[in-house]
Each structure stands twice: as C-alpha cells, then as structure tokens.
Write a protein that holds these residues in place. Sequence first.
Motif, mmCIF file in Angstrom:
data_model
loop_
_atom_site.group_PDB
_atom_site.id
_atom_site.type_symbol
_atom_site.label_atom_id
_atom_site.label_comp_id
_atom_site.label_asym_id
_atom_site.label_seq_id
_atom_site.Cartn_x
_atom_site.Cartn_y
_atom_site.Cartn_z
ATOM 1 N N ASP A 28 19.363 8.848 1.616
ATOM 2 C CA ASP A 28 18.289 9.730 0.700
ATOM 3 C C ASP A 28 17.389 8.889 0.256
ATOM 4 O O ASP A 28 16.258 9.053 0.217
ATOM 5 C CB ASP A 28 19.138 10.496 -0.215
ATOM 6 C CG ASP A 28 18.303 11.861 -0.582
ATOM 7 O OD1 ASP A 28 17.482 12.171 0.063
ATOM 8 O OD2 ASP A 28 17.902 11.972 -1.929
ATOM 9 N N LYS A 37 15.026 7.142 2.770
ATOM 10 C CA LYS A 37 14.411 7.811 4.034
ATOM 11 C C LYS A 37 12.998 7.832 4.320
ATOM 12 O O LYS A 37 12.831 7.884 5.620
ATOM 13 C CB LYS A 37 15.022 9.435 4.001
ATOM 14 C CG LYS A 37 14.302 10.014 2.753
ATOM 15 C CD LYS A 37 14.939 11.457 2.861
ATOM 16 C CE LYS A 37 14.216 12.441 1.530
ATOM 17 N NZ LYS A 37 14.440 11.788 0.078
ATOM 18 N N TYR A 85 23.836 16.889 5.428
ATOM 19 C CA TYR A 85 22.606 15.975 4.884
ATOM 20 C C TYR A 85 21.197 16.432 5.829
ATOM 21 O O TYR A 85 20.172 16.695 5.286
ATOM 22 C CB TYR A 85 22.787 14.920 4.507
ATOM 23 C CG TYR A 85 21.513 14.120 4.027
ATOM 24 C CD1 TYR A 85 21.146 14.333 2.608
ATOM 25 C CD2 TYR A 85 20.834 13.313 4.882
ATOM 26 C CE1 TYR A 85 20.026 13.536 2.264
ATOM 27 C CE2 TYR A 85 19.670 12.726 4.372
ATOM 28 C CZ TYR A 85 19.351 13.041 3.132
ATOM 29 O OH TYR A 85 17.967 12.439 2.837
ATOM 30 N N ARG A 130 19.644 19.651 5.594
ATOM 31 C CA ARG A 130 19.201 19.944 4.300
ATOM 32 C C ARG A 130 17.779 19.277 4.124
ATOM 33 O O ARG A 130 16.768 19.640 3.540
ATOM 34 C CB ARG A 130 20.127 19.515 3.325
ATOM 35 C CG ARG A 130 19.994 20.142 1.854
ATOM 36 C CD ARG A 130 21.267 19.646 0.976
ATOM 37 N NE ARG A 130 21.622 18.321 0.692
ATOM 38 C CZ ARG A 130 22.488 17.746 0.923
ATOM 39 N NH1 ARG A 130 23.537 18.447 1.543
ATOM 40 N NH2 ARG A 130 23.014 16.253 0.697
ATOM 41 N N ALA A 131 17.690 17.837 4.489
ATOM 42 C CA ALA A 131 16.881 16.992 4.040
ATOM 43 C C ALA A 131 15.795 16.988 5.238
ATOM 44 O O ALA A 131 14.554 16.477 5.148
ATOM 45 C CB ALA A 131 17.015 15.892 3.627
ATOM 46 N N LEU A 175 15.601 15.326 7.984
ATOM 47 C CA LEU A 175 15.626 13.961 8.040
ATOM 48 C C LEU A 175 14.968 13.576 9.538
ATOM 49 O O LEU A 175 15.518 14.285 10.658
ATOM 50 C CB LEU A 175 17.104 13.147 8.099
ATOM 51 C CG LEU A 175 16.971 11.946 8.029
ATOM 52 C CD1 LEU A 175 16.498 11.214 6.950
ATOM 53 C CD2 LEU A 175 18.371 11.191 8.305
#
Length: 355
Positions: free
Chosen positions: A164, A167, A204, A207-208, A210
């Motif tokens: 995080d 990133k 993750y 959610r992010a 990425l």
Amino acid sequence: MYKLIKPLLFQFDPEKAHGMTIDALKTIQKYPKLLPVIKQLFHYENDLLNQDIKGITFSNPIGLAAGFDKSCEVPKALEKAGFGSIELGGITPKPQPGNPKPRVYRLVEDHALINRMGFNNLGMNKALSNLRKYSYQIPVGLNIGVNKATPYASRYEDYIKVIDTFKNDVSFFTVNISSPNTENLQSFHDKDEFSQLCEAIQAYKDRANLNVPIFIKLTSDLSLDGLQRMLSPITQTFDGIILANTTQKREGLHSYNREESGGLSGKPLFERNLELISYAYQQTSGQFLIIGTGGIFNAEDAIKMMRHGASLVQVYSALVFEGPGLTQKLNKQLVRYLQSNGYNNVKDIIGLDVK
Ligand SMILES: Cc1cc2nc3c(=O)[nH]c(=O)nc-3n(C[C@H](O)[C@H](O)[C@H](O)COP(=O)(O)O)c2cc1C
C-alpha cells in the motif's frame, strides 16, 4: 578492473565490503555527471533482448536480485549498471537491525555465499523517501519481508502495508516468504498459511484496485509436490513466481565455513532451481510468468534457465565473484547466442528445453 579490486575487497568481511560498495555507489549518485560514465561502462542495448511482460518493458532479461540494496539507497546508480530491472529490498514496515554480525560468509571454493541478514533495513517510510529522490528508466521492483516483532497471526498484514505504501512508486512487488532468516517465515509455504496469505492479498488487490503486478518468491528447499500444491493458488493470486530463494542444504560443499547457518546462494543452487523452474513451467503449460534466480554465473547459465522456462533471470552472488562487468558480458553473449542460432528475440528461447 574488478580483477584488481577483488583481492582487496576480499580482504574485508563480506558485509563490510558490501558497505564499501554501497558507499561508492552513493558517491556516484551524488555527482550526476558520473551516472553517464557508469552507463557507458556497463550498459548494453539490443532490441533482441527487449520483452514486454505484464505491461512492463524489460530492455534485457538480466535483473538484480533482492538483498543488494536493502533500503533503496542506491537505485539510481544501479539503474546505470546494465540490468534490465532491479529488485530493491527486502523491506519491512518498521526499521530493524537484523541479526547480529557477522552474518554473511564467502564460500570461495564453492562460488557461494551464506547469509543470515534477517531483513536488516531502514523501514518502509525511509526506503520510500530514498526511492522518491529520483525517477527511473528501468523497471524497479520491491521485495517485501515481515518484521521480526510482528505477531504471528498478523504477519501477512506486513506485506500489505508495504504494498500500500509503495503502490504508486514501483513497477512490481515480490512477496518474499522464503527467507530462512526470519523465524517461521517459510511456514507461509504450508497450505493453510498460504491460503490465508493469498486471501488477504486478493482482498487488498480488489479493495485498492491495484494495477502493479505482484510476484511470489519461494524457497529452493520446496519439494516438487509442495510446488505442485502451491501452483494453483499462486496462479490465481499472483502475477508471477520467482524460483528460487536460497537453500539451507549444505550437500557437496567444500569451503571451510560451509556449516554457517543461513541461506546458501550462488553456484550450488543452480541445478536445483533449474529443476523447480522447469517443473513450474511444465505444470502451468508455459502460461505463467517465471523469473529464475540462483547460481547464474555466465551466459550459458542464463540461457539454460530461460530454456527451462524463465522469462527473466536475476543475479546476486555472481556479482560478488565476477564484479559489475557481469551484466554487460551476459547481455552481449546472450545476443551473440540469439544471432548465431537465428532467434528474433530472447523470448523465443523460453521453455525450449521443457518437455
Ligand atoms: C546477502 C544477501 C541478502 C539477500 N537478501 C534477500 C532479501 O532481502 N530478499 C530476498 O528475497 N532475497 C534475498 N537474497 C536472495 C537473492 O535475492 C537471490 O534470490 C539468491 O541469492 C540466489 O541468487 P544468486 O545465486 O544469484 O545469489 C539475498 C541474498 C544474499 C546473498
């Protein structure tokens, strides 16, 4: 040149010699006019070596393996040293000193090293501010570890904290579950632990949102059955696999200090890691990215690893024994090999020796 410097460097404790090398690279970074000189000395470009992988352009397949620049102190100097990519770290969320010294050994007769560093690094915030001092023209990846003091049950959160934090600043991440120098880290290779890690990383990523690839780096000591069991969750959660980190085995070594504890790297790793790579390539029908590392000392080794399924390779120990001229030598010889065998690109040799 390195032939002259090496006997001098080898007079020093290996970690001291490494520190002197990092200091020299820091000096080069401080004087930007020196950077083109380094590039002139070590860089070599040829379109035959170019590959686009996971949306990243690798101008050659020879990468710097993790552990050389633990806290992102000299990435700009390393960028000019001829690598197609550099992997910095291992970084942990908090700074930590690592294990007591001495903790690195040269096994000269075996062309190998043993290290038990224990993720000594300045922590993710300092590493990020180091990294942000420059911009980069080659892919820069980040290797991630776990703090020694992190409670067992929440260890997987350390990986996510570092991802995080970085990133927007790196081209790829490597989740390192394979260092033998942090207690219980390798238990992430076990079924339930690995499922929990994969679930946390997937959650993750969702959610992010990425869009930076995440690779996983496994131990050389994994059995083929163990690798087989991990491949399905790996291909669902990760974008590539690095095979493989160091070994704790000591068979066939000759050097007087071979029984030091820690991870063994260098020449003795090569055949074992080759086996893991070709097995993973075969089991994934050549459809999953494999990055090879362990004991590459010359172009023949790099070619062999690629022919056994690695799209990219990484080096560390050979730099200690052969010096920084290694990258250019490997790349030039690789091009000569491709040209003399009529290949149009280095990707044409990937997996050729896997049945
Ligand atoms: C001193 C030292 C420190 C290392 N630190 C790390 C690390 O922090 N994270 C990691 O994934 N691998 C680490 N490695 C392993 C290397 O990245 C590489 O996978 C391994 O040494 C095999 O390649 P080689 O035979 O070319 O050295 C380290 C290796 C050495 C020698």
